[in-house]
Design a protein around this motif. Structure first.
Motif, short mmCIF file in Angstrom:
data_model
loop_
_atom_site.label_atom_id
_atom_site.label_comp_id
_atom_site.label_asym_id
_atom_site.label_seq_id
_atom_site.Cartn_x
_atom_site.Cartn_y
_atom_site.Cartn_z
N THR A 122 1.00 -1.39 -0.11
CA THR A 122 -0.18 -0.07 -0.07
C THR A 122 0.78 1.27 0.01
O THR A 122 2.03 1.09 0.29
CB THR A 122 -0.90 0.08 1.29
N PRO A 123 0.36 2.42 -0.27
CA PRO A 123 1.19 3.63 -0.34
C PRO A 123 1.90 3.82 1.14
O PRO A 123 3.09 4.30 1.13
CB PRO A 123 0.28 4.93 -0.44
N ALA A 124 1.35 3.34 2.29
CA ALA A 124 1.92 3.82 3.43
C ALA A 124 3.01 2.59 3.65
O ALA A 124 4.00 3.23 4.36
CB ALA A 124 0.78 3.57 4.57
N GLN A 125 2.75 1.52 3.34
CA GLN A 125 3.67 0.44 3.34
C GLN A 125 4.90 0.84 2.77
O GLN A 125 6.11 0.72 3.04
CB GLN A 125 3.20 -0.89 3.41
N ALA A 126 4.79 1.34 1.37
CA ALA A 126 5.86 1.59 0.51
C ALA A 126 6.71 2.77 1.02
O ALA A 126 8.00 2.67 0.86
CB ALA A 126 5.28 1.90 -0.84
N ALA A 127 6.01 3.77 1.60
CA ALA A 127 6.66 4.83 2.27
C ALA A 127 7.61 4.39 3.37
O ALA A 127 8.79 4.74 3.52
CB ALA A 127 5.85 6.13 2.61
N ARG A 128 7.16 3.54 4.10
CA ARG A 128 8.11 2.82 5.21
C ARG A 128 9.14 2.28 4.74
O ARG A 128 10.10 2.21 5.17
CB ARG A 128 7.05 2.11 6.31
N LEU A 129 8.96 1.14 3.69
CA LEU A 129 10.05 0.42 3.05
C LEU A 129 10.88 1.37 2.55
O LEU A 129 12.24 1.23 2.62
CB LEU A 129 9.46 -0.55 1.95
N ARG A 130 10.54 2.60 1.61
CA ARG A 130 11.51 3.44 1.13
C ARG A 130 12.45 4.12 2.20
O ARG A 130 13.74 4.41 2.09
CB ARG A 130 11.04 4.46 0.49
N LYS A 131 11.84 4.49 3.43
CA LYS A 131 12.54 5.00 4.66
C LYS A 131 13.44 4.16 5.33
O LYS A 131 14.53 4.41 5.43
CB LYS A 131 11.54 5.89 5.51
N ALA A 132 12.99 2.83 5.61
CA ALA A 132 13.80 1.74 6.21
C ALA A 132 15.03 1.55 5.47
O ALA A 132 16.19 1.07 5.83
CB ALA A 132 12.81 0.66 6.55
N ASP A 133 14.93 1.39 4.25
CA ASP A 133 15.83 0.72 3.36
C ASP A 133 15.86 1.52 1.91
O ASP A 133 15.57 1.02 0.70
CB ASP A 133 15.72 -0.76 2.95
N PRO A 134 16.55 2.80 1.79
CA PRO A 134 16.49 3.36 0.42
C PRO A 134 17.13 2.59 -0.54
O PRO A 134 16.93 2.90 -1.91
CB PRO A 134 17.43 4.45 0.90
N GLY A 135 18.04 1.75 -0.29
CA GLY A 135 18.63 0.81 -1.50
C GLY A 135 17.78 -0.31 -2.02
O GLY A 135 18.04 -0.79 -3.06
N LEU A 136 16.67 -0.53 -1.31
CA LEU A 136 15.74 -1.53 -1.61
C LEU A 136 15.23 -1.26 -3.08
O LEU A 136 15.11 -2.28 -3.87
CB LEU A 136 14.55 -1.62 -0.72
N MET A 137 14.97 -0.24 -3.35
CA MET A 137 14.24 0.10 -4.69
C MET A 137 15.18 -0.33 -5.97
O MET A 137 14.85 -0.60 -6.80
CB MET A 137 13.95 1.57 -4.90
N GLY A 138 16.73 -0.24 -5.44
CA GLY A 138 17.57 -0.75 -6.64
C GLY A 138 17.41 -2.22 -6.82
O GLY A 138 18.02 -2.75 -7.68
N ARG A 139 17.06 -2.79 -5.91
CA ARG A 139 17.01 -4.48 -6.07
C ARG A 139 15.78 -5.07 -6.14
O ARG A 139 15.74 -6.25 -6.97
CB ARG A 139 17.47 -4.93 -4.73
N VAL A 140 14.53 -4.31 -6.13
CA VAL A 140 13.33 -4.76 -6.48
C VAL A 140 12.60 -3.84 -7.10
O VAL A 140 12.80 -2.73 -7.17
CB VAL A 140 12.63 -5.45 -5.22
N ILE A 141 11.37 -4.22 -7.61
CA ILE A 141 10.39 -3.30 -8.24
C ILE A 141 9.45 -3.22 -7.10
O ILE A 141 8.87 -4.18 -6.67
CB ILE A 141 9.64 -3.99 -9.43
N LEU A 142 8.80 -2.05 -6.70
CA LEU A 142 8.01 -1.80 -5.91
C LEU A 142 6.59 -1.38 -6.53
O LEU A 142 6.73 -0.55 -7.58
CB LEU A 142 8.25 -0.63 -4.91
#
Length: 182
Positions: A122-142
């Motif tokens: 969800t948008p709220a979960q995605a925001a938490r994921l981006r904040k917790a691990d900024p490098g995550l978006m380079g490894r997976v598709i959100l």
């Protein structure tokens, strides 16, 4: 004046009858939507291979070269991570909301590795994921979904019978697991 009253009364009676027909016919149409058919295939949170002759037939195009699997998801408790690996001739991935509206799609031609790694959130979960691990978006598709329920469809192509094992192997490797932040 009598003609006007007659026309109004006739219109009201016709509208009431039409309303009754719709109300009584509605139960026959509910439960036939795509999301309900996906849920009927088995437990949510895992991919199910679709049988073109079975009840899921309308969910996939009638193409003898396309194999497909589907996973119903619920993001209420946590995001889901969708993964699949293998080397079919072609694969595609699509995410649909509960009302069968396509909200995201991609194919193996869009990814360098050919491996599917996507997080549904969800948008709220995605925001938490981006904040917790900024490098995550380079490894997976959100994939952000506005609703918490829906389904993901994974298709693979086997244009020749000799390619079917790779296509089915890719679909059988597919996972739709809860995502745990590392």
């Amino acid at each position: 004046m009598a003609r006007l009253i007659h026309a109004i009364v006739t219109g009201l009676i016709g509208a009431a009858l039409l309303h009754l027909v719709i109300v009584f016919a509605l139960p026959q149409f509910t439960g036939g939507d795509a999301y309900s058919r996906v849920l009927a295939l088995g437990p949510a949170g895992r991919f199910h291979l679709l049988d073109r002759q079975g009840p899921a037939e309308p969910l996939v195009p009638d193409d003898p070269f396309v194999q497909a699997s589907v996973c119903a998801y619920d993001l209420t408790a946590s995001p889901r991570i969708v993964t699949a690996s293998g080397d079919p001739a072609f694969w595609s991935f699509a995410v649909f909301d509960k009302r069968a509206n396509e909200i995201f799609s991609l194919s193996d031609r869009s990814i360098e590795t050919g491996r599917l790694d996507a997080i549904l959130a969800t948008p709220a979960q995605a925001a938490r994921l981006r904040k917790a691990d900024p490098g995550l978006m380079g490894r997976v598709i959100l994939v952000e979904t506005t609703g918490s329920e829906g389904y993901a469809v994974l298709r693979s192509l086997a244009p020749h019978a000799s390619l079917e094992p790779e296509a089915l192997g890719f679909l059988k490797s597919a996972r739709c697991d809860p995502f745990a932040q590392r």
